[in-house]
Write a protein that holds these residues in place. Structure first.
Motif, PDB file in Angstrom:
ATOM      1  N   PHE A 240       0.816  -1.214   0.000  1.00 53.23           N
ATOM      2  CA  PHE A 240       0.000   0.000   0.000  1.00 53.23           C
ATOM      3  C   PHE A 240       0.851   1.266   0.000  1.00 53.23           C
ATOM      4  CE2 PHE A 240      -3.199  -2.662   2.635  1.00 53.23           C
ATOM      5  CZ  PHE A 240      -3.605  -3.323   1.490  1.00 53.23           C
ATOM      6  N   SER A 241       2.172   1.112  -0.043  1.00 57.67           N
ATOM      7  CA  SER A 241       3.085   2.247   0.025  1.00 57.67           C
ATOM      8  C   SER A 241       3.423   2.763  -1.367  1.00 57.67           C
ATOM      9  CB  SER A 241       4.396   1.831   0.713  1.00 57.67           C
ATOM     10  OG  SER A 241       4.170   1.273   1.981  1.00 57.67           O
ATOM     11  N   ASP A 242       3.929   3.997  -1.422  1.00 63.35           N
ATOM     12  CA  ASP A 242       4.553   4.514  -2.637  1.00 63.35           C
ATOM     13  C   ASP A 242       5.989   3.997  -2.616  1.00 63.35           C
ATOM     14  OD1 ASP A 242       5.784   5.912  -4.651  1.00 63.35           O
ATOM     15  OD2 ASP A 242       4.920   7.846  -4.119  1.00 63.35           O
ATOM     16  N   LEU A 243       6.189   2.801  -3.146  1.00 66.06           N
ATOM     17  CA  LEU A 243       7.445   2.082  -2.955  1.00 66.06           C
ATOM     18  C   LEU A 243       8.624   2.781  -3.613  1.00 66.06           C
ATOM     19  CD1 LEU A 243       6.070  -1.517  -3.379  1.00 66.06           C
ATOM     20  CD2 LEU A 243       6.905  -0.482  -1.272  1.00 66.06           C
ATOM     21  N   ASP A 244       8.443   3.298  -4.809  1.00 66.19           N
ATOM     22  CA  ASP A 244       9.565   3.946  -5.486  1.00 66.19           C
ATOM     23  C   ASP A 244      10.052   5.150  -4.694  1.00 66.19           C
ATOM     24  OD1 ASP A 244       9.554   2.067  -7.515  1.00 66.19           O
ATOM     25  OD2 ASP A 244       8.247   3.259  -8.807  1.00 66.19           O
ATOM     26  N   ALA A 245       9.126   5.965  -4.209  1.00 60.76           N
ATOM     27  CA  ALA A 245       9.513   7.139  -3.428  1.00 60.76           C
ATOM     28  C   ALA A 245      10.140   6.735  -2.103  1.00 60.76           C
ATOM     29  CB  ALA A 245       8.301   8.033  -3.191  1.00 60.76           C
ATOM     30  N   ALA A 246       9.573   5.717  -1.451  1.00 57.88           N
ATOM     31  CA  ALA A 246      10.090   5.296  -0.146  1.00 57.88           C
ATOM     32  C   ALA A 246      11.500   4.737  -0.254  1.00 57.88           C
ATOM     33  CB  ALA A 246       9.163   4.258   0.472  1.00 57.88           C
ATOM     34  N   LEU A 247      11.743   3.924  -1.265  1.00 55.50           N
ATOM     35  CA  LEU A 247      13.022   3.222  -1.374  1.00 55.50           C
ATOM     36  C   LEU A 247      14.098   4.044  -2.067  1.00 55.50           C
ATOM     37  CD1 LEU A 247      11.608  -0.280  -2.348  1.00 55.50           C
ATOM     38  CD2 LEU A 247      12.669   0.335  -0.161  1.00 55.50           C
ATOM     39  N   ASP A 248      13.729   5.118  -2.727  1.00 54.42           N
ATOM     40  CA  ASP A 248      14.679   5.908  -3.513  1.00 54.42           C
ATOM     41  C   ASP A 248      15.858   6.383  -2.664  1.00 54.42           C
ATOM     42  OD1 ASP A 248      15.724   7.332  -5.727  1.00 54.42           O
ATOM     43  OD2 ASP A 248      14.805   9.173  -4.982  1.00 54.42           O
ATOM     44  N   GLY A 249      17.043   5.901  -2.990  1.00 54.34           N
ATOM     45  CA  GLY A 249      18.249   6.348  -2.310  1.00 54.34           C
ATOM     46  C   GLY A 249      18.477   5.772  -0.932  1.00 54.34           C
ATOM     47  N   SER A 250      17.591   4.918  -0.459  1.00 54.44           N
ATOM     48  CA  SER A 250      17.766   4.347   0.875  1.00 54.44           C
ATOM     49  C   SER A 250      18.623   3.088   0.797  1.00 54.44           C
ATOM     50  CB  SER A 250      16.417   3.994   1.512  1.00 54.44           C
ATOM     51  OG  SER A 250      16.631   3.345   2.757  1.00 54.44           O
TER      52      SER A 250
END
Length: 202
Positions: free
Chosen positions: A17-27
């Protein structure tokens, strides 16, 4: 939930249910509380692991990632009582069982993470065992909870602030009612209600 500090990021429970691309970007790092799809989008996270992201979580969640093609050397098993350093973050692992959904549904491993005073419980009312909680991430809607239990848990933990999570199953009317009651009864003030991509300072 994405935490940022000193130019680095840490993501907790990148689920379907998350915005996965935004959440994982650069992490460079991810913490997973358990393997349910709303907390772990295994295929997408496995892709991130193949691109260099490390993941910490209970073994069944790591097994799901391995089955999706994540390389084993980047998967790190944790359990209650562990303390791990993840980049710029010190992480206390608490837990370690998912809350009861129904007696007919087997319980699974669920760990919680206390990171710089932020407590993410996964799917359980986790006891921080005397540790100070500056921001408690409180679930609002799930098959395993009722709001009275959330209120009592917030009162027991006594955080400085509360932010709501785990509310996707609720309608907007239901979310508003639950937030209002939690703010009125929980004792930690008006809950933060962060939209996808919205930030706050802890």
């Amino acid at each position: 939930m994405r935490l940022e500090r000193d130019g680095t990021a840490l993501v907790i429970d990148p689920g379907a249910f998350s915005d996965l691309d935004a959440a994982l970007d650069g992490s460079p790092a991810v913490l997973v509380t358990h393997e349910h799809v709303d907390h772990l989008a295994a295929d997408r996270v496995a892709t991130a692991v193949r691109e260099g992201v490390d993941v910490w979580g209970p073994q069944p969640a790591l097994d799901a990632l391995a089955a999706a093609g994540a390389p084993a050397e980047r998967l790190h098993a944790v359990r209650a009582g562990d303390t791990v350093t993840v980049g710029a973050f010190e992480v206390d692992v608490l837990g370690e069982w998912h809350a009861v959904i129904h007696p007919d549904v087997p319980r699974i491993a669920n760990v919680a993470y206390l990171v710089d005073g932020v407590l993410h419980p996964g799917d359980a009312f986790v006891d921080p065992e005397g540790r100070t909680v500056s921001l408690l991430l409180a679930p609002l809607g799930a098959p395993w909870l009722k709001l009275a239990e959330v209120v009592d848990w917030v009162r027991a933990v006594q955080p400085a602030r509360v932010a709501v999570i785990h509310d996707a199953p609720l309608s907007e009317v239901g979310r508003g009612l639950a937030r209002t009651l939690l703010g009125r009864l929980g004792g930690a003030g008006e809950p933060l209600d962060l939209a996808n991509g919205e930030m706050t300072y802890v």
